[in-house]
Design an enzyme around this catalytic site. Structure first.
Site, PDB file in Angstrom:
ATOM      1  N   HIS A  63      -0.925  -7.393   1.055  1.00 53.19           N
ATOM      2  CA  HIS A  63      -1.605  -6.149   0.931  1.00 53.19           C
ATOM      3  C   HIS A  63      -2.994  -6.569  -0.527  1.00 53.19           C
ATOM      4  O   HIS A  63      -2.629  -6.033  -1.388  1.00 53.19           O
ATOM      5  CB  HIS A  63      -1.334  -5.143   0.959  1.00 53.19           C
ATOM      6  CG  HIS A  63      -2.532  -4.065   1.121  1.00 53.19           C
ATOM      7  ND1 HIS A  63      -2.651  -2.876   2.389  1.00 53.19           N
ATOM      8  CD2 HIS A  63      -3.534  -3.477   0.735  1.00 53.19           C
ATOM      9  CE1 HIS A  63      -3.645  -2.665   2.954  1.00 53.19           C
ATOM     10  NE2 HIS A  63      -4.099  -2.673   1.688  1.00 53.19           N
ATOM     11  N   HIS A  65      -7.385  -7.697  -1.231  1.00 52.45           N
ATOM     12  CA  HIS A  65      -8.837  -7.340  -0.187  1.00 52.45           C
ATOM     13  C   HIS A  65      -9.765  -8.261  -1.174  1.00 52.45           C
ATOM     14  O   HIS A  65      -9.207  -9.279  -1.979  1.00 52.45           O
ATOM     15  CB  HIS A  65      -9.835  -6.280  -0.733  1.00 52.45           C
ATOM     16  CG  HIS A  65      -8.519  -5.138   0.134  1.00 52.45           C
ATOM     17  ND1 HIS A  65      -8.220  -4.825   1.059  1.00 52.45           N
ATOM     18  CD2 HIS A  65      -7.974  -3.376  -0.605  1.00 52.45           C
ATOM     19  CE1 HIS A  65      -7.669  -3.548   1.331  1.00 52.45           C
ATOM     20  NE2 HIS A  65      -7.322  -3.398   0.434  1.00 52.45           N
ATOM     21  N   ARG A 154      -6.081  -3.549  11.589  1.00 53.87           N
ATOM     22  CA  ARG A 154      -6.491  -2.505  10.567  1.00 53.87           C
ATOM     23  C   ARG A 154      -7.641  -1.109  10.953  1.00 53.87           C
ATOM     24  O   ARG A 154      -8.871  -1.371  10.908  1.00 53.87           O
ATOM     25  CB  ARG A 154      -7.027  -2.422   8.828  1.00 53.87           C
ATOM     26  CG  ARG A 154      -6.171  -1.560   8.158  1.00 53.87           C
ATOM     27  CD  ARG A 154      -6.781  -1.703   6.619  1.00 53.87           C
ATOM     28  NE  ARG A 154      -6.393  -1.191   5.892  1.00 53.87           N
ATOM     29  CZ  ARG A 154      -6.662  -0.396   4.465  1.00 53.87           C
ATOM     30  NH1 ARG A 154      -8.276  -0.718   3.744  1.00 53.87           N
ATOM     31  NH2 ARG A 154      -6.599  -0.118   3.500  1.00 53.87           N
ATOM     32  N   HIS A 209       0.632   1.977   2.094  1.00 53.40           N
ATOM     33  CA  HIS A 209       1.154   2.811   0.885  1.00 53.40           C
ATOM     34  C   HIS A 209       2.035   3.569   0.785  1.00 53.40           C
ATOM     35  O   HIS A 209       1.819   4.885   0.622  1.00 53.40           O
ATOM     36  CB  HIS A 209      -0.419   2.903   0.076  1.00 53.40           C
ATOM     37  CG  HIS A 209      -1.515   1.919   0.060  1.00 53.40           C
ATOM     38  ND1 HIS A 209      -1.271   0.975  -0.619  1.00 53.40           N
ATOM     39  CD2 HIS A 209      -2.979   2.080   0.342  1.00 53.40           C
ATOM     40  CE1 HIS A 209      -2.233   0.207  -0.084  1.00 53.40           C
ATOM     41  NE2 HIS A 209      -3.261   1.015   0.668  1.00 53.40           N
ATOM     42  N   ASP A 275      -2.237  -4.952  -3.303  1.00 57.15           N
ATOM     43  CA  ASP A 275      -3.612  -4.282  -3.586  1.00 57.15           C
ATOM     44  C   ASP A 275      -4.694  -4.204  -3.824  1.00 57.15           C
ATOM     45  O   ASP A 275      -5.726  -3.687  -4.256  1.00 57.15           O
ATOM     46  CB  ASP A 275      -3.682  -2.678  -3.331  1.00 57.15           C
ATOM     47  CG  ASP A 275      -4.766  -1.165  -2.966  1.00 57.15           C
ATOM     48  OD1 ASP A 275      -4.660  -1.996  -2.436  1.00 57.15           O
ATOM     49  OD2 ASP A 275      -4.715   0.025  -4.133  1.00 57.15           O
TER      50      ASP A 275
END
Length: 323
Positions: A63, A65, A154, A209, A275
């Site tokens: 995970h 971005h 997602r 999360h 994250d």
């Protein structure tokens, strides 16, 4: 900005058959070279030290971005972080000793997946993606995303941009046909409010999360029994990520109790994620990614558990071949 060219190749679609996927995720050969972590300054990350434990070969960050101002944000997007490139992320990989990674489309770009696809092309075969699409998406676009490395869709319930929650159920039937999953982000209260819908999906469900159970309620929050039922059903996965979301302790020990409970119940359906670049945190309050990764041995104390969470489980969920 030029539109990305259409992807010409059409690869065989991955089914969700357990035998096929499990054969594709055999443990890496012991001869596989494990990258050595190194002390590095990384954009959007505090600290420089590498992790304090040895990662297994093929370790995957499930995970993170990417952001690039050259790609237009959706007009209704409210989360607009600074640029965070693949080159920046490569520094984090070197610091942590990671080999595989999963790029998750952020709410910033809505259903415009061009940055995701372009980054996957540049990242190579060790990368996978999770896109954002609505129920009206064409089969051609789904195939192009699959060819680029996408294996899931997602829905960010906290920032629904370009999609709506009622699209999840009809879309899940199409995802199931491709061996994809549906990933959901949201607070525990939001997940609880959508539990009926999320319980009826035709494809596997992945929860971001750790389900964001608020502290100090934690495992006593009414959403936790729902999470337990989902896990008992055998088709729900949780990401051990975002420990700082909702934690009231600098050592994240309160959220650690949630992680440990998930590990006890379903270690075979947990994956870990950084994250990065931590889009909900201000520039001067980014966490130390090595410190976050160092939590994993506290939650999953054996090498066998760490191998499952960092290597074997991601291989099943994202269709990675053996190294």
């Amino acid at each position: 900005m030029n539109k990305p060219p259409r992807l010409a190749s059409r690869r065989h679609l991955l089914g969700w058959g357990a035998s096929a996927l499990l054969s594709a995720c055999a443990s890496p050969s012991p001869k596989t070279t494990v990258p050595q972590p190194e002390a590095l300054a990384v954009p959007h990350s505090a600290g420089q030290a590498p992790p304090n434990f040895a990662l297994p070969a093929g370790a995957c960050d499930c995970h993170h971005h990417v952001y690039d101002h050259r790609y237009p944000a959706h007009p209704s997007a409210t989360l607009l972080p600074a640029d965070a490139s693949l080159a920046d992320y490569r520094l984090l990989q070197r610091r942590l000793g990671l080999q595989r990674h999963v790029i998750v489309q952020p709410s910033t770009y809505g259903t415009d997946n061009r940055l995701l696809v372009d980054t996957l092309r540049s990242a190579g075969p060790q990368a996978r993606g999770v896109a954002v699409v609505g129920s009206e998406v064409s089969e051609l676009e789904l195939q192009q995303l699959h060819d680029a490395g996408v294996r899931g869709v997602r829905f960010n319930l906290s920032f629904l941009v370009g999609v709506s929650a009622d699209m999840m159920r009809p879309l899940s039937r199409r995802l199931a046909e491709r061996g994809w999953h549906l990933q959901v982000n949201g607070t525990a209260d939001l997940l609880l409010a959508h539990q009926a819908l999320l319980s009826q999906l035709a494809c596997p469900l992945v929860i971001d999360h750790m389900g964001q159970l608020p502290q100090p309620a934690g495992l006593k929050h009414p959403a936790y029994p729902v999470y337990q039922r989902w896990l008992e059903g055998g088709r729900t996965w949780f990401k051990l990520s975002g420990a700082y979301l909702g934690s009231q302790r600098t050592d994240y020990a309160d959220v650690g109790l949630v992680a440990q409970a998930l590990v006890r119940q379903a270690p075979e359906r947990l994956v870990w994620g950084s994250d990065w670049p931590h889009p909900t945190k201000k520039a001067d309050a980014k966490p130390d990614d090595s410190a976050l990764l160092n939590l994993l041995p506290q939650w999953a104390p054996t090498a066998k558990l760490q191998q499952a969470i960092l290597v074997d489980n991601p291989a099943v969920l994202y269709g990675y071949p053996s190294l």
